[in-house]
Design a protein around this motif. Structure first.
Motif, PDB file in Angstrom:
ATOM      1  N   SER A  30       0.818  -1.211   0.000  1.00 55.20           N
ATOM      2  CA  SER A  30       0.000   0.000   0.000  1.00 55.20           C
ATOM      3  C   SER A  30       0.851   1.260   0.000  1.00 55.20           C
ATOM      4  N   SER A  31       2.109   1.167   0.454  1.00 57.47           N
ATOM      5  CA  SER A  31       2.946   2.357   0.509  1.00 57.47           C
ATOM      6  C   SER A  31       3.844   2.493  -0.720  1.00 57.47           C
ATOM      7  N   VAL A  32       3.764   1.566  -1.654  1.00 64.50           N
ATOM      8  CA  VAL A  32       4.596   1.606  -2.844  1.00 64.50           C
ATOM      9  C   VAL A  32       4.010   2.576  -3.853  1.00 64.50           C
ATOM     10  N   ILE A  33       4.853   3.465  -4.325  1.00 64.74           N
ATOM     11  CA  ILE A  33       4.430   4.422  -5.345  1.00 64.74           C
ATOM     12  C   ILE A  33       4.735   3.812  -6.699  1.00 64.74           C
ATOM     13  N   SER A  34       3.786   3.891  -7.593  1.00 64.47           N
ATOM     14  CA  SER A  34       3.967   3.342  -8.934  1.00 64.47           C
ATOM     15  C   SER A  34       4.045   4.480  -9.934  1.00 64.47           C
ATOM     16  N   MET A  35       4.974   4.359 -10.855  1.00 60.84           N
ATOM     17  CA  MET A  35       5.131   5.384 -11.888  1.00 60.84           C
ATOM     18  C   MET A  35       3.875   5.500 -12.721  1.00 60.84           C
ATOM     19  N   SER A  36       3.166   4.412 -12.919  1.00 62.58           N
ATOM     20  CA  SER A  36       1.981   4.442 -13.778  1.00 62.58           C
ATOM     21  C   SER A  36       0.908   5.386 -13.236  1.00 62.58           C
ATOM     22  N   SER A  37       0.920   5.626 -11.934  1.00 65.69           N
ATOM     23  CA  SER A  37      -0.073   6.539 -11.371  1.00 65.69           C
ATOM     24  C   SER A  37       0.321   7.993 -11.558  1.00 65.69           C
ATOM     25  N   PHE A  38       1.547   8.256 -11.998  1.00 71.23           N
ATOM     26  CA  PHE A  38       2.010   9.629 -12.136  1.00 71.23           C
ATOM     27  C   PHE A  38       2.308  10.069 -13.563  1.00 71.23           C
ATOM     28  N   VAL A  39       2.685   9.144 -14.433  1.00 70.28           N
ATOM     29  CA  VAL A  39       3.097   9.528 -15.775  1.00 70.28           C
ATOM     30  C   VAL A  39       1.936  10.152 -16.525  1.00 70.28           C
ATOM     31  N   ASP A  40       2.168  11.303 -17.029  1.00 69.67           N
ATOM     32  CA  ASP A  40       1.177  11.980 -17.856  1.00 69.67           C
ATOM     33  C   ASP A  40       1.637  11.795 -19.295  1.00 69.67           C
ATOM     34  N   ARG A  41       0.939  10.982 -20.020  1.00 75.26           N
ATOM     35  CA  ARG A  41       1.355  10.654 -21.386  1.00 75.26           C
ATOM     36  C   ARG A  41       1.472  11.894 -22.268  1.00 75.26           C
ATOM     37  N   HIS A  94       8.761  12.927 -18.083  1.00 73.18           N
ATOM     38  CA  HIS A  94       8.809  13.744 -16.871  1.00 73.18           C
ATOM     39  C   HIS A  94       8.456  12.858 -15.685  1.00 73.18           C
ATOM     40  N   TYR A  95       9.393  12.730 -14.749  1.00 77.18           N
ATOM     41  CA  TYR A  95       9.139  11.970 -13.533  1.00 77.18           C
ATOM     42  C   TYR A  95       8.787  12.959 -12.424  1.00 77.18           C
ATOM     43  N   PRO A  96       7.645  12.785 -11.794  1.00 77.35           N
ATOM     44  CA  PRO A  96       7.245  13.685 -10.712  1.00 77.35           C
ATOM     45  C   PRO A  96       8.212  13.592  -9.522  1.00 77.35           C
ATOM     46  N   GLU A  97       8.200  14.620  -8.703  1.00 76.60           N
ATOM     47  CA  GLU A  97       9.067  14.641  -7.527  1.00 76.60           C
ATOM     48  C   GLU A  97       8.850  13.428  -6.629  1.00 76.60           C
ATOM     49  N   GLU A  98       7.614  12.978  -6.523  1.00 76.87           N
ATOM     50  CA  GLU A  98       7.318  11.840  -5.657  1.00 76.87           C
ATOM     51  C   GLU A  98       8.113  10.608  -6.069  1.00 76.87           C
ATOM     52  N   ILE A  99       8.226  10.392  -7.369  1.00 76.36           N
ATOM     53  CA  ILE A  99       8.981   9.247  -7.888  1.00 76.36           C
ATOM     54  C   ILE A  99      10.465   9.416  -7.564  1.00 76.36           C
ATOM     55  N   LYS A 100      10.976  10.627  -7.737  1.00 79.59           N
ATOM     56  CA  LYS A 100      12.397  10.879  -7.467  1.00 79.59           C
ATOM     57  C   LYS A 100      12.722  10.638  -5.998  1.00 79.59           C
ATOM     58  N   TRP A 101      11.869  11.144  -5.111  1.00 78.65           N
ATOM     59  CA  TRP A 101      12.087  10.937  -3.678  1.00 78.65           C
ATOM     60  C   TRP A 101      11.952   9.460  -3.305  1.00 78.65           C
ATOM     61  N   GLU A 102      11.000   8.777  -3.919  1.00 80.28           N
ATOM     62  CA  GLU A 102      10.828   7.350  -3.639  1.00 80.28           C
ATOM     63  C   GLU A 102      12.058   6.571  -4.093  1.00 80.28           C
ATOM     64  N   ALA A 103      12.615   6.920  -5.239  1.00 82.75           N
ATOM     65  CA  ALA A 103      13.822   6.254  -5.738  1.00 82.75           C
ATOM     66  C   ALA A 103      14.985   6.467  -4.765  1.00 82.75           C
ATOM     67  N   ILE A 104      15.128   7.680  -4.250  1.00 84.42           N
ATOM     68  CA  ILE A 104      16.177   7.982  -3.281  1.00 84.42           C
ATOM     69  C   ILE A 104      15.986   7.126  -2.028  1.00 84.42           C
ATOM     70  N   LYS A 105      14.744   7.081  -1.556  1.00 85.33           N
ATOM     71  CA  LYS A 105      14.418   6.332  -0.344  1.00 85.33           C
ATOM     72  C   LYS A 105      14.733   4.842  -0.526  1.00 85.33           C
ATOM     73  N   LEU A 106      14.331   4.281  -1.656  1.00 90.47           N
ATOM     74  CA  LEU A 106      14.571   2.860  -1.919  1.00 90.47           C
ATOM     75  C   LEU A 106      16.062   2.560  -2.059  1.00 90.47           C
ATOM     76  N   LYS A 107      16.784   3.461  -2.707  1.00 90.89           N
ATOM     77  CA  LYS A 107      18.233   3.283  -2.872  1.00 90.89           C
ATOM     78  C   LYS A 107      18.920   3.302  -1.515  1.00 90.89           C
ATOM     79  N   GLN A 108      18.484   4.203  -0.637  1.00 88.72           N
ATOM     80  CA  GLN A 108      19.069   4.277   0.701  1.00 88.72           C
ATOM     81  C   GLN A 108      18.748   3.032   1.527  1.00 88.72           C
TER      82      GLN A 108
END
Length: 119
Positions: free
Chosen positions: A4-15, A24-38
């Motif tokens: 439930s806490s996983v962010i999916s790119m499909s919910s953000f990508v604006d075709r 264009h990757y929204p900020e939420e995706i960028k922050w999630e990627a940072i969090k997962l990498k850490q």
């Protein structure tokens, strides 16, 4: 991590926001990627989970994060080199409004992540 806490790119990508082959990757995706990498996830796992097309995106975002350039997470596609350089003509009030909006967006994103971690 709960599903439930996983962010999916499909919910953000604006075709409609695709520019050539750029996405264009929204900020939420960028922050999630940072969090997962850490948390120790591999780049490939992060790409699969968030729908990121190229590993260089993750590497770039990590570099910006390490160097304290997180303001770049909100910059437009293809404007990395010029973002924020043409602001000399802005009044002090306009510059403060722009900075305030950027900080408010970052705070909202961080609040979402903290709430996800608590739940």
């Amino acid at each position: 991590m709960a599903m439930s806490s996983v962010i999916s790119m499909s919910s953000f990508v604006d075709r409609d926001k695709r520019v050539g082959t750029r996405v264009h990757y929204p900020e939420e995706i960028k922050w999630e990627a940072i969090k997962l990498k850490q948390k120790g996830l591999s780049n490939q796992a992060i790409m699969d989970q968030l729908g990121i097309k190229n590993v260089s995106q993750i590497k770039t975002w990590m570099k910006w994060h390490r160097e304290g350039q997180v303001h770049r997470f909100s910059q437009p596609v293809g404007k990395q080199y010029a973002y924020g350089k043409c602001l000399d003509g802005l009044s002090e009030v306009d510059e403060l409004r722009r900075k305030n909006k950027q900080l408010e967006m970052q705070l909202e994103i961080l609040k979402k992540y903290l709430l996800q971690e608590i739940n």
